[in-house]
Design a protein around this motif. Structure first.
Motif, PDB file in Angstrom:
ATOM      1  N   UNK B  70       0.849  -1.210   0.000  1.00 69.54           N
ATOM      2  CA  UNK B  70       0.000   0.000   0.000  1.00 69.54           C
ATOM      3  C   UNK B  70       0.876   1.248   0.000  1.00 69.54           C
ATOM      4  N   UNK B  71       1.889   1.231   0.873  1.00 70.68           N
ATOM      5  CA  UNK B  71       2.755   2.411   1.002  1.00 70.68           C
ATOM      6  C   UNK B  71       3.501   2.679  -0.298  1.00 70.68           C
ATOM      7  N   UNK B  72       3.976   1.595  -0.916  1.00 73.61           N
ATOM      8  CA  UNK B  72       4.746   1.761  -2.155  1.00 73.61           C
ATOM      9  C   UNK B  72       3.907   2.401  -3.261  1.00 73.61           C
ATOM     10  N   UNK B  73       2.655   1.993  -3.331  1.00 70.78           N
ATOM     11  CA  UNK B  73       1.786   2.537  -4.379  1.00 70.78           C
ATOM     12  C   UNK B  73       1.356   3.959  -4.045  1.00 70.78           C
ATOM     13  N   UNK B  74       1.099   4.211  -2.764  1.00 66.19           N
ATOM     14  CA  UNK B  74       0.686   5.561  -2.361  1.00 66.19           C
ATOM     15  C   UNK B  74       1.771   6.585  -2.620  1.00 66.19           C
ATOM     16  N   UNK B  75       3.030   6.160  -2.467  1.00 63.89           N
ATOM     17  CA  UNK B  75       4.132   7.121  -2.582  1.00 63.89           C
ATOM     18  C   UNK B  75       4.876   7.010  -3.907  1.00 63.89           C
ATOM     19  N   UNK B  76       4.342   6.220  -4.837  1.00 61.08           N
ATOM     20  CA  UNK B  76       5.033   6.067  -6.128  1.00 61.08           C
ATOM     21  C   UNK B  76       5.085   7.423  -6.832  1.00 61.08           C
ATOM     22  N   UNK B  77       6.251   7.807  -7.373  1.00 66.84           N
ATOM     23  CA  UNK B  77       6.328   9.110  -8.046  1.00 66.84           C
ATOM     24  C   UNK B  77       5.550   9.102  -9.351  1.00 66.84           C
ATOM     25  N   UNK B  78       4.871  10.194  -9.580  1.00 60.56           N
ATOM     26  CA  UNK B  78       4.109  10.323 -10.821  1.00 60.56           C
ATOM     27  C   UNK B  78       4.953  11.086 -11.832  1.00 60.56           C
ATOM     28  N   UNK B  79       4.774  10.785 -13.094  1.00 61.89           N
ATOM     29  CA  UNK B  79       5.483  11.588 -14.091  1.00 61.89           C
ATOM     30  C   UNK B  79       4.921  12.999 -14.084  1.00 61.89           C
ATOM     31  N   UNK B  80       5.816  13.984 -14.160  1.00 60.40           N
ATOM     32  CA  UNK B  80       5.333  15.366 -14.192  1.00 60.40           C
ATOM     33  C   UNK B  80       4.701  15.654 -15.545  1.00 60.40           C
ATOM     34  N   UNK B  81       3.506  16.230 -15.483  1.00 57.15           N
ATOM     35  CA  UNK B  81       2.838  16.557 -16.747  1.00 57.15           C
ATOM     36  C   UNK B  81       3.320  17.920 -17.228  1.00 57.15           C
ATOM     37  N   UNK B 259       8.762  16.306  -3.553  1.00 56.33           N
ATOM     38  CA  UNK B 259       7.988  15.071  -3.675  1.00 56.33           C
ATOM     39  C   UNK B 259       6.520  15.339  -3.975  1.00 56.33           C
ATOM     40  N   UNK B 260       6.102  16.610  -3.904  1.00 60.94           N
ATOM     41  CA  UNK B 260       4.697  16.937  -4.176  1.00 60.94           C
ATOM     42  C   UNK B 260       4.455  16.779  -5.670  1.00 60.94           C
ATOM     43  N   UNK B 261       3.764  15.667  -6.024  1.00 64.67           N
ATOM     44  CA  UNK B 261       3.629  15.316  -7.439  1.00 64.67           C
ATOM     45  C   UNK B 261       2.777  16.308  -8.212  1.00 64.67           C
ATOM     46  N   UNK B 262       1.888  17.016  -7.518  1.00 64.17           N
ATOM     47  CA  UNK B 262       0.924  17.837  -8.249  1.00 64.17           C
ATOM     48  C   UNK B 262       1.285  19.315  -8.232  1.00 64.17           C
ATOM     49  N   UNK B 263       2.545  19.638  -7.947  1.00 66.63           N
ATOM     50  CA  UNK B 263       2.923  21.038  -7.836  1.00 66.63           C
ATOM     51  C   UNK B 263       2.664  21.808  -9.138  1.00 66.63           C
ATOM     52  N   UNK B 264       2.932  21.150 -10.246  1.00 66.31           N
ATOM     53  CA  UNK B 264       2.719  21.829 -11.527  1.00 66.31           C
ATOM     54  C   UNK B 264       1.244  22.124 -11.773  1.00 66.31           C
ATOM     55  N   UNK B 265       0.398  21.207 -11.340  1.00 65.58           N
ATOM     56  CA  UNK B 265      -1.037  21.436 -11.517  1.00 65.58           C
ATOM     57  C   UNK B 265      -1.526  22.538 -10.592  1.00 65.58           C
TER      58      UNK B 265
END
Lengths: 158, 274
Positions: B70-81, B259-265
């Motif tokens: 669960x932790x691994x999936x929750x914290x998996x890095x997303x590609x920056x859009x 680590x905030x994946x949605x910063x660009x959004x």
């Protein structure tokens, strides 16, 4: 300015779907540990690629299935006729895990997708890359398997 | 009896069980079930198998999912859009001078060059000028340092709380000269906590503070444009990420953990609202 879906959504969706994905992976793997490995790889791929527009969990089932084939390709000693990867399990499986693990892989996968997940024969055929005729045949065999008194005895022994 | 390979009747009755049989086939099988005891037994046997199999698979759902998975999936890095942030408008200027324009430009350059050469040739009466401090990049260092310090004690995130939104706007407008609105970023999972004011690179910077459900602190900063501002749009220093965009008068920055994946959004959303 256009707004896109919050990126955390897919990860949250995946976490919510984990029990179902693990259950499906168990029909393709030789152990729960191997099933978890399939789910982990499939989920990480889904996160890196993103969810195709209009797709639901079926694409995740397909990713898990693709991952099992990929794992099998990486293990040349695996028997191509039997899609389960022959590897020893670390922990002792639970009763229900053992019942699924003892089934021929195609039977368990088809039964799960049609009877439990409620997918049509065509959708199941698409995920498992087999014909709808085989889906019907495997499903029948899986029902006969579960109805067999030996299956219940095996459960009691476990 | 298991895995018999599926006799024709078994397979047809199995298809009847999950409603996949065609209408004509269904009528035919239902009629047969009324009359044929063997077909009835097979049908019941298959139905029993379905029921038993469903129980097994439903019980599997009750088994706990490993926490590390669960932790691994929750914290998996997303590609920056790739998010398009607003940038300063550039006016198209086609470089196609006429012969007359080109001649005028040459003459002007000749006069300017001659004048400049004459001036350089004169002995300089001026003494050395005091060095001008190069503030380029300094304000980004200040912002990173400020973020690192203020985001630690999460109980003192803001100088003015979110409830005083009118006072925040008045205060920051008076000190930064930037007219703004407080963007509602709740759609991005952020809660507005309040505002701060600090100095970076010698200029007052307005700072709107947000927090995410995961406890990340996200800052939306702004100041009046400087001629020496970098044109950066995304920058990561240590573990802190900055995304910037400009309007004709103001430079905006969204700052948060890298680590905030949605910063660009968040930056894209804030750019449309502030």
């Amino acid at each position: 300015m256009t707004q896109s879906v919050a990126p955390l959504d897919l990860r949250r969706d995946l976490v919510a779907l984990l029990p179902r994905l693990r259950r499906f992976a168990l029909t393709l793997a030789p152990s729960m540990e191997a099933a978890d490995g399939l789910v982990r790889e499939a989920c990480l791929k889904a996160i890196s690629k993103g969810r195709p527009e209009g797709e639901n969990e079926r694409f995740l089932f397909r990713l898990v299935r693709d991952q099992s084939l990929e794992t099998m390709r990486d293990k040349p000693e695996a028997d191509a006729a039997d899609l389960k990867i022959k590897a020893p399990a670390k922990g002792r499986p639970t009763v229900h895990q053992a019942i699924v693990l003892d089934m021929p892989q195609a039977l368990a996968s088809v039964f799960l997708l049609v009877e439990v997940e409620g997918l049509s024969h065509a959708e199941t055929a698409d995920i498992l890359d087999i014909s709808t005729g085989k889906v019907a045949s495997y499903l029948c065999d899986a029902r006969l398997h579960f109805a067999d008194p030996d299956t219940h005895q095996a459960e009691r022994r476990a | 009896m298991a895995a018999s390979g599926g006799e024709a009747l078994h397979v047809r009755l199995s298809a009847l069980l999950d409603g996949q049989a065609a209408a004509e086939e269904r009528q035919d099988l239902e009629a047969r079930l009324q009359e044929d005891p063997h077909a009835q037994r097979v049908h019941e046997h298959l139905a029993r198998g379905s029921s038993r199999g469903r129980e097994v698979f439903n019980d599997l759902l009750k088994e706990p999912v490993p926490l590390d998975l669960v932790r691994e999936i929750k914290t998996a890095p997303q590609p920056r859009k790739a998010v398009r942030l607003p940038s300063e408008r550039r006016f198209p200027f086609p470089l196609k001078p006429t012969a007359r324009q080109a001649g005028t430009a040459c003459l002007l350059l000749f006069v300017l060059g001659g004048g400049l050469g004459y001036m350089l040739g004169q002995p300089s009466a001026a003494t050395a000028h005091p060095p001008v401090a190069d503030t380029r990049g300094d304000w980004l260092n200040d912002i990173v340092a400020h973020y690192r310090v203020f985001s630690r004690p999460t109980d003192r995130l803001a100088e003015l709380p979110a409830t005083d939104s009118a006072a925040i706007v008045e205060w920051l407008l008076a000190n930064t000269g930037v007219n703004f609105r407080i963007p509602d970023l709740s759609g991005n999972g952020l809660t507005f906590q309040g505002a701060r004011l600090f100095v970076a690179g010698g200029t007052p910077v307005g700072h709107l503070v947000y927090t995410s459900a995961e406890g990340e602190v996200i800052g939306l900063l702004f100041r009046k444009n400087h001629p020496d501002d970098d044109g950066f749009s995304e920058l990561i220093r240590d573990s802190i990420a900055l995304m910037s965009w400009k309007s004709p008068t103001t430079t905006y920055i969204v700052v948060g953990p890298s680590s905030a994946a949605s910063l660009d959004e968040i930056a894209a959303k804030a750019a449309g609202l502030i």
